[in-house]
Structures are given as structure tokens and as C-alpha cells.
Design an enzyme around this catalytic site. Sequence first.
Site, mmCIF file in Angstrom:
data_model
loop_
_atom_site.group_PDB
_atom_site.id
_atom_site.type_symbol
_atom_site.label_atom_id
_atom_site.label_comp_id
_atom_site.label_asym_id
_atom_site.label_seq_id
_atom_site.Cartn_x
_atom_site.Cartn_y
_atom_site.Cartn_z
ATOM 1 N N LYS A 188 0.844 -1.195 0.000
ATOM 2 C CA LYS A 188 0.000 0.000 0.000
ATOM 3 C C LYS A 188 0.875 1.239 0.000
ATOM 4 O O LYS A 188 1.529 1.555 0.990
ATOM 5 C CB LYS A 188 -0.940 0.055 1.207
ATOM 6 C CG LYS A 188 -2.024 1.149 1.016
ATOM 7 C CD LYS A 188 -2.622 1.650 2.299
ATOM 8 C CE LYS A 188 -1.857 2.779 2.918
ATOM 9 N NZ LYS A 188 -1.902 4.048 2.136
ATOM 10 N N GLU A 262 10.003 1.012 10.642
ATOM 11 C CA GLU A 262 11.035 2.048 10.493
ATOM 12 C C GLU A 262 10.315 3.373 10.664
ATOM 13 O O GLU A 262 9.523 3.770 9.818
ATOM 14 C CB GLU A 262 11.713 1.924 9.126
ATOM 15 C CG GLU A 262 13.008 2.716 9.031
ATOM 16 C CD GLU A 262 12.815 4.035 8.316
ATOM 17 O OE1 GLU A 262 12.630 5.060 9.026
ATOM 18 O OE2 GLU A 262 12.841 4.055 7.085
ATOM 19 N N CYS A 301 13.463 10.683 7.217
ATOM 20 C CA CYS A 301 13.326 10.290 8.623
ATOM 21 C C CYS A 301 14.633 10.459 9.376
ATOM 22 O O CYS A 301 14.625 10.615 10.608
ATOM 23 C CB CYS A 301 12.839 8.857 8.721
ATOM 24 S SG CYS A 301 13.706 7.711 7.640
ATOM 25 N N GLU A 402 9.710 15.957 15.268
ATOM 26 C CA GLU A 402 10.053 15.764 13.860
ATOM 27 C C GLU A 402 9.233 16.718 12.991
ATOM 28 O O GLU A 402 8.002 16.665 12.974
ATOM 29 C CB GLU A 402 9.784 14.309 13.449
ATOM 30 C CG GLU A 402 10.379 13.933 12.131
ATOM 31 C CD GLU A 402 10.250 12.437 11.851
ATOM 32 O OE1 GLU A 402 11.176 11.873 11.239
ATOM 33 O OE2 GLU A 402 9.221 11.850 12.227
#
Length: 506
Positions: A188, A262, A301, A402
Site C-alpha cells: 500500500k 522504520e 526520517c 520531527e
Amino acid sequence: MHYAKPGTANAIVDFKSRYDNFIGGEWVAPADGEYFENVSPVNGQVFTEVARSKEADVSRALDAGHEVKAGWAATSVADRSRILNKIADRMEENMEKLAVAETWDNGKPVREALAADIPNAIDHFRYFAGVIRAQEGGVSQIDEDTVAYHFHEPLGVTGQIIPWNFPLLMMSWKVAPALAAGNCTVLKPAEQTPASINIWLEIVQDLLPPGVLNVVQGFGLEAGKPLAQSDKVDKVAFTGETTTGRMIMQYASENIIPVTLELGGKSPNIFFADVMDKDDGYLDKALEGFVMFALNNGEVCTCPSRALIDESIYDAFMDRALKKVKEIKGGDPLDTNTMIGAQVSEEQLEKILSYFDIAKQEGAEVITGANRKKYEGDQADGYYVEPTIFKGHNNMRVFQEEIFGPVVSVTTFNGHDEALEIANDTLYGLGAGVWSRNINTAYRFGRAIQSGRVWTNCFHAYPAHAAFGGYKKSGIGRENHLMMLDHYQQTKNLLVSYSEEPQGLF
């Protein structure tokens, strides 16, 4: 070079007006007939629509995988390897087409897609095509008459959910090892970037047996959640933000299946005083390492979004670094001279802009940037921001949360102990950077930083044969490297007795 906009004269790629799901080797309309619009961040305009899948579509895709999983698992590693290499060859033949598709879908500069994303994606298919042929099981002689055989067997049908920041590269990180290990899979893509995967499928779809790879488009709660929750899935792999990863783990726990995650990061990038001992190529490399916060528009990331600089060199280092940041060329992402492109979506743009306000409210000093970038013409409605540097302290939100944009928060340290304390003062542990001419300093900090990867005198390199994954709240498991096959296989032990005598227990 400037590539033509998709859908115009001389364009290297043209998107269809509508894309269905790819299930069982065929393009299949969503069960309820719903589609969603896909916007290019380059100009803020809709350029295609994509299947808005639900549980029924996910179930159909998983069924397609289960129908053929036995045959794919029984396919020799030589034949699986050959198919993965053919996929890599086909991608290499269409590198520019894939790069332009990725840029139009994601907003990243095409120079990066050409230099990094697509070549790395190709290499991951070739890497796993190679290591699967070299993988061996094990034989342990327990005693003279007893032998333990260990075989690697595929899990079955895996569910894979990928993010929007590197659509084709993240696809390769997931799909290549899963297929190499003998699994079928249902992928997906992120709803923000569903289009380039479809261009890739059109290029390679004839190379795989039908049902081995299935792609279901849609939103997280409508398609991702049913995929992670399904009792037809034998393993879930997810890359994305930590809060979503926590939910994926909960969904998968209902069926007691393995998960790899992750997740997010807030990577420290540490510059020790000795980086400025000489004005040489190494210093230029270190300065480039600082500016890596702007790579892929900061949507990484492991973005080096916290820069820790020895206070004794702060002024001199930042003077040079700021000049380098101001040399970053913005503009049309389809121009190979453009170094920073558009943020992936309007939602992501608004998130970044909100952090500009947060930083100012917290008293962070704006060294440069902190504004939306506006262009004229076709890019006028695109999602652009300026490369941004804040100075502050590590307990500010812009140091702890983040942002996922071209933003770096800078602070100073005095001594190695303080540098390590600041580096590890984070919920995350995905990546870190250490810059020092002293190899002992570099080694000891590399070992002491609580992070799954520590780039040492480099940053943002992602070779296939280097394990990648997080400590702390940055995830579970590893991507890349031979060890990745272990996440897509289970071990069958045959414990065989060659003795012809009973044990004498009964």
C-alpha cells in the site's frame, strides 16, 4: 536540463487520468468504485485520480497472493534472482521516466531522483537478487546419530505500507527482499504519492507471475489498517511516523504476526572543533554534511535536523555553513539545476509553517529562512518553503519534534560529555552524524550515541549492504543488508535421528 511537464509536448512521462489497483497481475477497479484526486506539489494541481480502496480490495489482493504463494515459494532462488535482475534492468532503461514521475508526484528535485532515488532503488533489486543466491541454511551435528537441519522458508503473504518521501526507493526496500525470500506481497503506497508506483508497475508488470506482487491504493485507515489487521497477512512491514507505527504494531498483534517498523527520527549532527583545523576538502565535506538537512526537501526520517557545534568554532563554522545554505538553488523541480523542490502536500507545508511559528514563540533565533517560498507562473500554487536554520537549545520543540522539512535547529556544546548528553536527549534513535578528524573521537561517539545508524564523516548514504533501522522509538528491525532476509523468512528445523535403536524411555 529541464524536463517537460508531464502531459505536455515532449514530456518523458504521461500519467493516465485514472489508476486502478494492481491485483493478480491485472488492473482492477476498487470494489465500491471510489477514487481520490492526486495533486502534484510542484504546482498544486490535480493530475490524476487513484483507487480509494477499502477492506474488500485489500482482501481481494491478499487472496491473489495466497493463490500463488506456494508456486512462488517453490520457484528456485536462481529464477527469483533472474526476475529481480530483470526488474532492475527495466528500471535502468527507464530511469529518466521514473525520476520525472517521482518528482511530479512527490515534489523532490529531479536531480536527486536521478542521482539517488532511482539508482538506489535499482541497486536494491540487484543486491537482493544476489544475496538470495548466496544464502545458505545450516547443519548441526548434535551427536553421532543426530543432525539438525535448518532451512529458510518464506512467511507467505506479507503486507507492506510505505511512506511518501521516497515512494519508489521505499518500495524497493520492501518489495525486493520480500520477493527474493519467496513471499508474495500486498503493497500500500502513501495516499500523498500513489502515482509513480503505477508508472513503475506499467514498466515491470510483465516480469512477475500474476499475484506475486499486488498494489492496493488508498488511505491509511481505509486500506492500511485493514491490511495490518487482516488474518490473511503473515507479516507487516511499515515505514512512517512513530504514532502510526504504534497502531500498526497493535493491529498486527491481534494475529501474532511479525512486524518491522522504520519510524521517526530527530538526528543529531555533531561537529567537533577539529573539523576546522584546516581549510581543505574535508572541511568542505563537513559543511556539505551540515547542509544535508535540505536533502529531499528535508523530508527524510534521518534528516540531520539537530546540528551540535563545538562552541569554540561556532561563529567561523556557521559563517561558512550559512553561505553554503544560501547557495541552495530553488525553483522548478523538473530543472536539473534545482537543488530544493516542493514539500509533498499542502498539509505538510502547513505543518512546517506551524513549526516556524512555534520556534519564534519559544524564542529560537532565526538565522535564515522561516518563510514560505513563492514562485510565479506554473509554480505559483506549489508547496515551497525556504531552507531554514534556527538557533536555540535542545529542550525546544523544534529540537525534539520531527518537522519533516528543510529545517535545522542549531545549538552549541562545550566538551564531549555535553555533546553526548545533547545527542542522546531525544525519544528517537534512527540516525546520527559525527564529524571529527580524530578517529578515536569518531569511533567512541559512534558507539555511545543511541542510534541504529551513525554516519561518521558522512551523511545520507544508504548503500544496500548496510543495515538501517532504529533504536528507542525509531522502530523495530532493520532494512537493507543480508540480515533483512531474516525478517521475511522463518526457520524450519528438521531434527533427524539416524540411529536404529530406541531411546529406551518406554
